[in-house]
Each structure stands twice: as structure tokens, then as C-alpha cells.
Write an enzyme that holds these catalytic residues in place. Structure first.
Site, PDB file in Angstrom:
ATOM      1  N   ASN A 147       0.814  -1.218   0.000  1.00  0.00           N
ATOM      2  CA  ASN A 147       0.000   0.000   0.000  1.00  0.00           C
ATOM      3  C   ASN A 147       0.853   1.276   0.000  1.00  0.00           C
ATOM      4  OD1 ASN A 147       0.890  -0.049   2.620  1.00  0.00           O
ATOM      5  ND2 ASN A 147      -1.092  -0.505   3.538  1.00  0.00           N
ATOM      6  N   ARG A 285       3.165   7.479  11.390  1.00  0.00           N
ATOM      7  CA  ARG A 285       2.614   6.989  12.645  1.00  0.00           C
ATOM      8  C   ARG A 285       2.360   8.177  13.563  1.00  0.00           C
ATOM      9  NH1 ARG A 285       1.277   3.320  10.241  1.00  0.00           N
ATOM     10  NH2 ARG A 285       1.882   1.143  10.406  1.00  0.00           N
ATOM     11  N   GLN A 314      -5.204   4.001  18.423  1.00  0.00           N
ATOM     12  CA  GLN A 314      -6.191   3.816  17.358  1.00  0.00           C
ATOM     13  C   GLN A 314      -7.133   2.685  17.748  1.00  0.00           C
ATOM     14  OE1 GLN A 314      -3.591   5.386  13.555  1.00  0.00           O
ATOM     15  NE2 GLN A 314      -4.517   3.404  13.439  1.00  0.00           N
ATOM     16  N   HIS A 333      -7.455   6.212   9.922  1.00  0.00           N
ATOM     17  CA  HIS A 333      -6.305   5.559   9.266  1.00  0.00           C
ATOM     18  C   HIS A 333      -6.761   4.795   8.008  1.00  0.00           C
ATOM     19  CE1 HIS A 333      -2.307   3.276  10.186  1.00  0.00           C
ATOM     20  NE2 HIS A 333      -2.434   3.558   8.910  1.00  0.00           N
TER      21      HIS A 333
HETATM   22  P1  NDP Z   1      10.413   2.092   4.023  1.00  0.00           P
HETATM   23  O1  NDP Z   1      11.055   1.109   4.941  1.00  0.00           O
HETATM   24  O2  NDP Z   1      10.542   1.915   2.554  1.00  0.00           O
HETATM   25  O3  NDP Z   1      10.928   3.533   4.368  1.00  0.00           O
HETATM   26  C1  NDP Z   1      11.126   3.975   5.655  1.00  0.00           C
HETATM   27  C2  NDP Z   1      12.252   4.946   5.576  1.00  0.00           C
HETATM   28  O4  NDP Z   1      12.417   5.557   6.848  1.00  0.00           O
HETATM   29  C3  NDP Z   1      13.593   4.308   5.212  1.00  0.00           C
HETATM   30  O5  NDP Z   1      14.104   4.975   4.086  1.00  0.00           O
HETATM   31  C4  NDP Z   1      14.414   4.550   6.460  1.00  0.00           C
HETATM   32  O6  NDP Z   1      15.741   4.815   6.201  1.00  0.00           O
HETATM   33  C5  NDP Z   1      13.796   5.816   6.966  1.00  0.00           C
HETATM   34  N1  NDP Z   1      14.135   6.143   8.327  1.00  0.00           N
HETATM   35  C6  NDP Z   1      14.152   5.346   9.397  1.00  0.00           C
HETATM   36  N2  NDP Z   1      14.529   6.031  10.475  1.00  0.00           N
HETATM   37  C7  NDP Z   1      14.756   7.295  10.069  1.00  0.00           C
HETATM   38  C8  NDP Z   1      15.179   8.475  10.734  1.00  0.00           C
HETATM   39  N3  NDP Z   1      15.454   8.454  12.040  1.00  0.00           N
HETATM   40  N4  NDP Z   1      15.310   9.594  10.010  1.00  0.00           N
HETATM   41  C9  NDP Z   1      15.044   9.613   8.694  1.00  0.00           C
HETATM   42  N5  NDP Z   1      14.654   8.503   8.014  1.00  0.00           N
HETATM   43  C10 NDP Z   1      14.510   7.376   8.702  1.00  0.00           C
HETATM   44  O7  NDP Z   1       8.886   2.137   4.451  1.00  0.00           O
HETATM   45  P2  NDP Z   1       7.615   2.673   3.647  1.00  0.00           P
HETATM   46  O8  NDP Z   1       7.991   3.896   2.893  1.00  0.00           O
HETATM   47  O9  NDP Z   1       6.960   1.566   2.931  1.00  0.00           O
HETATM   48  O10 NDP Z   1       6.673   3.060   4.872  1.00  0.00           O
HETATM   49  C11 NDP Z   1       7.073   4.052   5.814  1.00  0.00           C
HETATM   50  C12 NDP Z   1       6.139   4.049   6.991  1.00  0.00           C
HETATM   51  O11 NDP Z   1       4.887   4.521   6.577  1.00  0.00           O
HETATM   52  C13 NDP Z   1       5.845   2.656   7.585  1.00  0.00           C
HETATM   53  O12 NDP Z   1       6.837   2.245   8.492  1.00  0.00           O
HETATM   54  C14 NDP Z   1       4.542   2.893   8.262  1.00  0.00           C
HETATM   55  O13 NDP Z   1       4.776   3.386   9.569  1.00  0.00           O
HETATM   56  C15 NDP Z   1       3.886   3.983   7.431  1.00  0.00           C
HETATM   57  N6  NDP Z   1       2.779   3.463   6.635  1.00  0.00           N
HETATM   58  C16 NDP Z   1       1.548   4.045   6.803  1.00  0.00           C
HETATM   59  C17 NDP Z   1       0.459   3.554   6.138  1.00  0.00           C
HETATM   60  C18 NDP Z   1      -0.871   4.191   6.280  1.00  0.00           C
HETATM   61  O14 NDP Z   1      -1.876   3.574   5.934  1.00  0.00           O
HETATM   62  N7  NDP Z   1      -0.964   5.418   6.759  1.00  0.00           N
HETATM   63  C19 NDP Z   1       0.562   2.389   5.251  1.00  0.00           C
HETATM   64  C20 NDP Z   1       1.925   1.941   5.051  1.00  0.00           C
HETATM   65  C21 NDP Z   1       2.965   2.433   5.760  1.00  0.00           C
HETATM   66  P3  NDP Z   1      16.811   3.773   5.670  1.00  0.00           P
HETATM   67  O15 NDP Z   1      16.104   2.621   5.087  1.00  0.00           O
HETATM   68  O16 NDP Z   1      17.531   4.587   4.645  1.00  0.00           O
HETATM   69  O17 NDP Z   1      17.605   3.430   6.848  1.00  0.00           O
END
Ligand code: NDP
Length: 387
Positions: A147, A285, A314, A333
Site C-alpha cells: 500500500n 505513525r 487507534q 487511518h
Molecule cells: P520504508 O522502509 O521503505 O521507508 C522507511 C524509511 O524511513 C527508510 O528509508 C528509512 O531509512 C527511513 N528512516 C528510518 N529512520 C529514520 C530516521 N530516524 N530519520 C530519517 N529517516 C529514517 O517504508 P515505507 O515507505 O513503505 O513506509 C514508511 C512508513 O509509513 C511505515 O513504516 C509505516 O509506519 C507507514 N505506513 C503508513 C500507512 C498508512 O496507511 N498510513 C501504510 C503503510 C505504511 P533507511 O532505510 O535509509 O535506513
């Protein structure tokens, strides 16, 4: 035979749908970057049906019962008397969703003596205590990418909605008004604004790609830098810290996962460093933001708008201040649970279950915890607090 306990959100108050607004949903076979969409051997649902609520059962009942397993589906997840709490002690597998999180706390994991697999039907397994899962040998898997594009579309919608003052303008129409000045007194163009994402993972990068045609100046901060060619293609400015990025941005979108590094990252101190009148959109989140700091910033004008679809807890209680704070564009959500997304995460959940029962490996990109440690996608993205 396994017992599978599945926690899903409630059916519509109008009842489970008998018909739908559209006859089909486009089939996505590959995601950006090449990862294939879920490939279960079969599915027993029609893509486009409501699968994410209790009666939809993620389309799993036939498959599980034919395999001799027992499926319990409930939305009742809070408190000692809840169905979830009662059914948990002998469950082998728990399926839960970030939208309606059945929080798998250390206490609950300790109580679930048979629990071996916790599947997140969606993305984001922060409602599972990963440290406790590691300790008790529970495998945690989620349907990575299912998603991500859905959420990125929601982010773009919310950015435009806030900047252009869409929701209050719509409300004037519903009220029978034609109050142009009231509507436009807070309405701007997105064009030429500085827009930054905290994290450029799957969602963050998809947001950047979608915003590029709006002729905005794009920024990002992430622990790992994107390839130079990608930065160049999108005209991105990378910032080594969140502070350096938010100082220059008119719009900030949060697309990082929730883990100890990001919890309450957007507090009074950080928000004070943002440009006055910046917009903040958080579909990652709720707990990445300090609840009351957001309210204070909207009331003082430090933030011009806040939108998102993630809350804590939630479902949010009726008196949650984010329901009534000024200049917000919150939804429940929902961004990752469109009917299109449901078809993918239901199929992905089935793929994970098929692998588990066939004793085939679960895709690395779906794994968060396995073999007593962070694994696969989880090892790359998550961190756990020291025990
Ligand atoms: P990804 O794992 O592809 O991306 C998460 C990114 O966050 C990575 O690039 C990671 O960095 C980065 N990151 C982690 N810690 C930090 C930090 N301290 N500072 C800056 N960047 C950081 O996940 P997605 O993009 O697929 O999803 C992201 C989040 O979105 C999920 O974890 C979830 O919480 C949320 N989500 C919400 C949904 C909704 O319905 N609202 C649905 C799906 C997801 P790196 O990998 O470079 O270390």
C-alpha cells in the site's frame, strides 16, 4: 492444524456492501524498483471487494478451512474481556493491521504460548513489540509495498488540501454559502514552495516523484542517501538532519517508520525550528509527533495546517484533540486501505501463510523479525530499544 486469530476493523455501519462504486480495480503486477506484487497460488476473493473489515476476512476463510485450520476473526481487541485477549493464549498465528491495531505488547506475547507468526496485513509492524517477538522466537512479517503508493497518493492529496484550503471551502458549499473571501484567505499555490520528506523510502520517494510535476523545490532527509542519479532526476536536496531540512521547508511530510529513533521526533522544540506557517502531513505513525505540541503549534500559527491519518491510540477516542484542533485535515487511518490496496495486502497475507504452511521461505522483503533477530526488510529499516 493451526489457529489463526485475525483482527480487522468493523464492517461499515450501513452493513457489508452488496455492490461497489466500480466494477474492477486495475491490476498492479510490479512495484517501482521491480518487486513483484504478491503471488499466492490462488485467491478466493474478487479484487475490489471490501476485504479489510471483519466480514471480508481478508478472503482467507475458504483457504484456511480447506487446509484444516481454524480462523477466528474479530474487531474486538481492547481490554481483558475482548475476543482478541480471550482467543490469544492458544493462537498459533496472529494477523493484525496498522489501521485497527491489535497491539501485541510484551505481556500479550508472553501470554500467547503457541504464537509463532505475527503477520501485519499492510505495512508497519510497530504495533508488535519487536523486542518481545525476538525474545519469544515469533516471526513477524508484513506485506511490504502493498500500500505504499496508496499512501503516497493520500499524502499528495493532503498537501494540496491544506495548502489550497480545500476542506473549509468545501464546507462553505455544503453550508449553502458562496464565501469566496473566507475560502481564499488561507489559500495558496503549492508551486515554488519547498517541500521536504522525512525519509525517502518506498512512500517518501513515491511522494517526491508525484510532487515533481508541481514545480516545487524538493528536499529529503534519510539515514541513507539516495543514488546520485535519482537525486539529480528529481532535483532533490538532501539534508543530513531533520533540523536542517525543516528550517527551509514550507511543507513537511513524514514518511519514516516509528521506532525508538523517530518516536516524538516532532515535539515543541523541533516544531519551533520550522518556518512559521509551515504545513505538516503525517501518514507514517501518530507517535512520531507529540500530540499536544501539534495542537499548540496550530493554535499559535506556528503551523498553518496539519493532516494525516495516523493517531495514537487507534481508534482515537472521541475527545482526541486532533479531532477538534484548528486547520487540520485528519482522516481515520485509511490511506493504506483503499479497496485497491486491500486486494494486494490480502493476497500478500495469503502468500505469507502459504509459505508458512508449505515450509517455504517467506520473501526476505516481507520479513521483519525471524530466527530471534531483526531480519529482511526489518533488519534494514527497524531498530529495537536495548532490552
Ligand atoms: P520504508 O522502509 O521503505 O521507508 C522507511 C524509511 O524511513 C527508510 O528509508 C528509512 O531509512 C527511513 N528512516 C528510518 N529512520 C529514520 C530516521 N530516524 N530519520 C530519517 N529517516 C529514517 O517504508 P515505507 O515507505 O513503505 O513506509 C514508511 C512508513 O509509513 C511505515 O513504516 C509505516 O509506519 C507507514 N505506513 C503508513 C500507512 C498508512 O496507511 N498510513 C501504510 C503503510 C505504511 P533507511 O532505510 O535509509 O535506513
Amino acid at each position: 492444524m493451526a489457529k489463526i486469530l485475525c483482527v480487522l476493523y468493523d464492517d461499515p455501519v450501513t452493513g457489508y456492501p452488496k455492490s461497489y462504486a466500480r466494477d474492477d480495480v486495475p491490476k498492479v503486477e510490479r512495484y517501482p524498483g521491480g518487486q513483484t506484487a504478491p503471488t499466492p497460488k490462488r485467491i478466493d476473493f474478487k479484487p475490489g471487494e471490501l476485504l479489510g473489515s471483519v466480514s471480508g476476512e481478508l478472503g482467507l476463510r475458504k483457504f484456511l478451512e480447506e487446509g484444516g485450520h481454524r480462523l477466528v476473526v474479530t474487531s474486538d481487541k481492547e481490554g481483558a474481556d475482548s475476543v482478541f485477549e480471550r482467543e490469544l493464549p492458544d493462537a498459533d498465528i496472529v494477523i493484525s493491521q496498522p489501521f485497527w491495531p491489535a497491539y501485541l505488547t510484551p505481556e500479550r506475547i508472553a501470554k500467547a504460548k503457541n504464537l509463532k507468526l505475527a503477520i501485519t496485513a499492510g505495512i508497519g509492524s510497530d504495533h508488535v513489540d519487536l523486542q518481545a517477538a525476538i525474545k519469544h522466537g515469533v516471526t513477524v512479517a508484513e506485506v511490504t509495498y502493498s500500500n505504499s503508493i496508496s499512501v503516497s497518493e493520500h499524502v499528495v492529496m493532503m498537501i494540496l488540501g491544506l495548502v489550497r484550503n480545500y476542506i473549509p471551502s468545501y464546507q462553505w458549499v455544503v453550508k449553502g454559502g458562496w464565501n469566496i473571501a473566507d475560502c481564499v484567505a488561507r489559500s495558496y499555490d503549492l508551486e515554488a514552495m519547498n517541500v521536504g520528506t522525512v525519509a525517502a523510502g518506498r512512500i517518501g520517494l513515491a511522494v517526491l516523484r508525484r510532487l515533481k510535476p508541481f514545480d516545487v523545490k524538493l528536499h529529503y532527509t534519510d539515514r541513507h542517501r539516495l543514488p546520485e542519479a535519482q537525486e539529480h532526476e528529481l532535483g532533490l536536496t538532501w539534508h543530513p538532519t531533520v533540523e536542517s531540512m525543516i528550517k527551509v521547508c514550507d511543507v513537511v511530510t513524514i514518511n519514516a517508520l516509528l521506532h525508538p529513533e523517530t518516536e516524538h521526533l516532532f515535539n515543541d522544540a523541533l516544531i519551533a525550528k520550522m518556518k512559521r506557517g509551515a504545513y505538516l502531513v503525517n501518514t507514517a505513525r501518530g507517535r512520531i509527533c507529540d500530540r499536544d505540541a501539534i495542537v499548540r503549534a496550530l493554535e499559535s500559527g506556528q503551523l498553518a495546517g496539519y493532516a494525516g491519518d495516523v493517531w495514537f491510540p487507534q481508534p482515537a477516542p472521541a475527545d482526541h484533540p486532533w479531532r477538534s484542533m484548528p486547520h487540520h485535515g485528519m482522516t481515520p487511518h485509511i490511506s493504506g486501505s483503499s479497496l485497491s490496496a486491500q486486494a494486494r495486502y490480502a493476497a500478500g497475507t495469503r502468500e505469507i501463510l502459504e509459505c508458512w504452511f508449505d515450509k517455504r521461505p517467506i520473501r526476505e522483503e516481507y520479513l521483519i523479525v525471524d530466527g530471534g533477530k531483526l531480519a529482511g526488510a526489518g533488519a534494514h529499516s527497524y531498530s529495537v530499544a536495548k532490552p
